[in-house]
Design a protein around this motif. Structure first.
Motif, PDB file in Angstrom:
ATOM      1  N   GLU A 137      35.559  47.214  55.013  1.00 45.41           N
ATOM      2  CA  GLU A 137      35.844  47.519  56.413  1.00 45.41           C
ATOM      3  C   GLU A 137      34.625  48.068  57.131  1.00 45.41           C
ATOM      4  O   GLU A 137      34.675  48.307  58.329  1.00 45.41           O
ATOM      5  N   ALA A 138      33.568  48.326  56.397  1.00 48.51           N
ATOM      6  CA  ALA A 138      32.348  48.845  57.024  1.00 48.51           C
ATOM      7  C   ALA A 138      31.196  47.915  56.684  1.00 48.51           C
ATOM      8  O   ALA A 138      31.265  47.161  55.715  1.00 48.51           O
ATOM      9  N   ASP A 139      30.156  47.960  57.490  1.00 52.76           N
ATOM     10  CA  ASP A 139      28.981  47.150  57.211  1.00 52.76           C
ATOM     11  C   ASP A 139      28.196  47.804  56.062  1.00 52.76           C
ATOM     12  O   ASP A 139      27.940  49.014  56.089  1.00 52.76           O
ATOM     13  N   ASN A 140      27.807  46.997  55.075  1.00 51.86           N
ATOM     14  CA  ASN A 140      27.157  47.577  53.881  1.00 51.86           C
ATOM     15  C   ASN A 140      25.839  48.281  54.217  1.00 51.86           C
ATOM     16  O   ASN A 140      25.547  49.348  53.664  1.00 51.86           O
ATOM     17  N   ALA A 141      25.063  47.681  55.109  1.00 55.73           N
ATOM     18  CA  ALA A 141      23.768  48.295  55.452  1.00 55.73           C
ATOM     19  C   ALA A 141      23.990  49.630  56.162  1.00 55.73           C
ATOM     20  O   ALA A 141      23.309  50.624  55.886  1.00 55.73           O
ATOM     21  N   GLU A 142      24.993  49.640  57.047  1.00 53.59           N
ATOM     22  CA  GLU A 142      25.294  50.891  57.746  1.00 53.59           C
ATOM     23  C   GLU A 142      25.818  51.946  56.788  1.00 53.59           C
ATOM     24  O   GLU A 142      25.513  53.136  56.900  1.00 53.59           O
ATOM     25  N   ALA A 143      26.606  51.488  55.815  1.00 50.58           N
ATOM     26  CA  ALA A 143      27.155  52.431  54.824  1.00 50.58           C
ATOM     27  C   ALA A 143      26.016  53.068  54.030  1.00 50.58           C
ATOM     28  O   ALA A 143      26.000  54.286  53.811  1.00 50.58           O
ATOM     29  N   ALA A 144      25.046  52.243  53.603  1.00 52.14           N
ATOM     30  CA  ALA A 144      23.912  52.786  52.833  1.00 52.14           C
ATOM     31  C   ALA A 144      23.106  53.750  53.696  1.00 52.14           C
ATOM     32  O   ALA A 144      22.652  54.803  53.222  1.00 52.14           O
ATOM     33  N   PHE A 145      22.948  53.391  54.958  1.00 54.82           N
ATOM     34  CA  PHE A 145      22.205  54.252  55.893  1.00 54.82           C
ATOM     35  C   PHE A 145      22.898  55.600  56.013  1.00 54.82           C
ATOM     36  O   PHE A 145      22.293  56.662  55.938  1.00 54.82           O
ATOM     37  N   ARG A 146      24.222  55.527  56.158  1.00 56.15           N
ATOM     38  CA  ARG A 146      24.997  56.750  56.318  1.00 56.15           C
ATOM     39  C   ARG A 146      25.033  57.587  55.030  1.00 56.15           C
ATOM     40  O   ARG A 146      25.007  58.816  55.080  1.00 56.15           O
ATOM     41  N   LEU A 147      25.036  56.895  53.908  1.00 51.12           N
ATOM     42  CA  LEU A 147      25.001  57.629  52.630  1.00 51.12           C
ATOM     43  C   LEU A 147      23.750  58.501  52.565  1.00 51.12           C
ATOM     44  O   LEU A 147      23.792  59.634  52.101  1.00 51.12           O
ATOM     45  N   GLU A 148      22.635  57.959  53.067  1.00 46.19           N
ATOM     46  CA  GLU A 148      21.428  58.778  53.041  1.00 46.19           C
ATOM     47  C   GLU A 148      21.457  59.855  54.131  1.00 46.19           C
ATOM     48  O   GLU A 148      21.248  61.038  53.861  1.00 46.19           O
ATOM     49  N   LYS A 149      21.719  59.406  55.356  1.00 38.96           N
ATOM     50  CA  LYS A 149      21.573  60.340  56.484  1.00 38.96           C
ATOM     51  C   LYS A 149      22.588  61.476  56.444  1.00 38.96           C
ATOM     52  O   LYS A 149      22.274  62.620  56.743  1.00 38.96           O
ATOM     53  N   ALA A 150      23.829  61.161  56.092  1.00 40.96           N
ATOM     54  CA  ALA A 150      24.862  62.203  56.146  1.00 40.96           C
ATOM     55  C   ALA A 150      25.043  62.931  54.817  1.00 40.96           C
ATOM     56  O   ALA A 150      25.522  64.066  54.795  1.00 40.96           O
ATOM     57  N   TYR A 151      24.649  62.259  53.698  1.00 35.59           N
ATOM     58  CA  TYR A 151      24.963  62.872  52.398  1.00 35.59           C
ATOM     59  C   TYR A 151      23.734  63.012  51.493  1.00 35.59           C
ATOM     60  O   TYR A 151      23.834  63.563  50.395  1.00 35.59           O
ATOM     61  N   GLY A 152      22.605  62.461  51.903  1.00 35.96           N
ATOM     62  CA  GLY A 152      21.388  62.542  51.075  1.00 35.96           C
ATOM     63  C   GLY A 152      21.448  61.679  49.822  1.00 35.96           C
ATOM     64  O   GLY A 152      20.742  61.944  48.846  1.00 35.96           O
TER      65      GLY A 152
END
Ligand SMILES: Cc1ncc(COP(=O)(O)O)c(C=O)c1O
Length: 390
Positions: free
Chosen positions: A317-332
């Motif tokens: 349900e989410a874009d994979n590239a955006e998910a990876a980006f968010r994994l870094e930016k929001a969770y490190g």
């Protein structure tokens, strides 16, 4: 926010402290080349290179350190085999899970009359060795497969493939990028003709150095794709025949040799079964948690055994590239997204063209880090305002 490194399939991090220490010591206190001087520091550098060859042979159960060629990396090792062995009219078999380090040289060779077939793999990325047998032709001159997948983590049955290749007299080459240092490998027992591995992944050394182990008979028929000074037989303008000089032209990566030697010593000291058990624990833990999360698909095997620690997640349900980006930016949390240089593997696993978010625990990964990654993935997968179509 502290970062959580889960990209060990790209390159292992951190390294055992002895690796950087050895490299620094070489740079500050030695600085000499190998095969090119008789002074004490040059002798020491030569002995370190020899020690590294011996350690790698012990690690991969290969009987002859002279046939342990040090390369500039795995891509170079694979090119040395493919381009040095295949001739117009030859046929090569690869699996349907190969990395572009194999497929791109092979596609280039195909423009010059080499043909190849991909042995199909199932939806988990595993190949039935009997399918390989069926695709063998009279002009099949090489079989090359990725031992462990850098996309799904599945591991091929190299012993069974080796048995078939031996029966047909076809050289068998293993791309051990994802298994070297992770899995026990038996070069002589599996009847391998060559094994290529990078120094910087599971071997826990630096980048810019790799290993190409050769069986003596295969080495005799392999043409070096790079020739030049070896520091030996300097009266000759032709490449020496003896090993490993035949395949090691030019001044080598000496800091890399020192670093990889320290890494190989660490692996031998620790033991591959111990390293593998930790990876299996962390990977199993990650898979157990991921299986509970809705709106994601795990590409590749879902069980913890018969695999390496490479877990690919496809967010539904989410874009994979955006998910990876968010994994870094929001969770490190550091992962890799996309096609991982292996489009064929994604086609096999049903994740082409969208790719996946790949998580790969390593020796230094902790259970708490795995739990944090799974919790973050759950939030992203279910998160409001972060759906593909929202
Ligand atoms: C299966 C496989 N083959 C080949 C390679 C290429 O290795 P390197 O980039 O270290 O040369 C990789 C790297 O990710 C890989 O995973």
């Amino acid at each position: 926010m502290p970062s959580i490194y889960l990209d060990n399939a790209a390159t292992s991090f951190p390294k055992p402290p002895a690796v950087a220490e050895a490299m620094l010591r070489y740079m500050q206190e030695n600085g000499a080349s190998v095969n090119r001087g008789v002074y004490a520091s040059a002798q020491e550098a030569g002995m370190t290179a020899l020690l590294l060859r011996e350690e790698l042979c012990r690690l991969f159960r290969h009987g002859d350190p002279a046939h342990c060629v040090l390369t500039s990396g795995n891509t170079m090792g694979l090119n040395m085999v493919l381009r040095g062995w295949l001739r117009p009219g030859d046929h090569c078999l690869v699996s349907a899970m190969e990395h572009n380090a194999v497929m791109r040289p092979l596609q280039a060779l195909a423009e010059n009359g080499v043909t190849f077939d991909r042995v199909p793999c199932d939806g988990q990325g595993r190949m039935d060795p009997e399918d390989l047998r069926r695709l063998i032709r009279p002009n099949t001159r090489l079989v090359l497969i990725a031992h462990g997948s850098n996309v799904g983590g599945g591991v091929q049955d190299a012993a069974a493939v080796g048995k078939i290749c031996r029966a047909y007299g076809i050289p068998f080459v293993l791309d051990a990028a994802q298994t070297a240092g992770h899995w026990e490998i038996d070069f002589d027992g599996w009847g391998l003709s060559a094994l290529s591995a990078p120094g910087h992944k599971g071997l826990m050394g630096p980048s810019g150095i790799g290993v190409l182990l050769l069986a003596p008979e295969f080495a005799r028929g392999l043409t070096p794709i790079v020739t030049g000074g070896t520091g030996s037989a300097s009266d000759l303008e032709v490449q020496p025949m003896y090993m490993p000089d035949r395949f090691e032209s030019g001044t080598p990566n000496l800091p890399g040799i020192y670093g990889l030697e320290a890494a190989a010593a660490f692996i031998l000291r620790t033991g591959v079964p111990v390293l593998q058990a930790h990876e299996t624990d962390m990977t199993g833990r990650l898979l157990d948690r991921l299986r509970e999360i809705p709106y994601i698909r795990i590409a590749g095997p879902r069980e913890r055994y018969s695999r390496v620690g490479v877990v690919s997640v496809d967010f539904q349900e989410a874009d994979n590239a955006e998910a990876a980006f968010r994994l870094e930016k929001a969770y490190g949390i550091l992962t890799r997204c996309g096609l991982h240089c292996a489009p064929a593997a994604h086609r096999t696993l049903g994740t082409f063209p969208q790719g996946t978010v790949r998580l790969s625990p390593g020796w230094f990964t902790t259970a708490a880090e795995v739990d944090a990654a799974a919790a973050a993935i759950a939030e992203i997968a279910c998160g409001k305002g972060f759906r593909k179509n929202s």
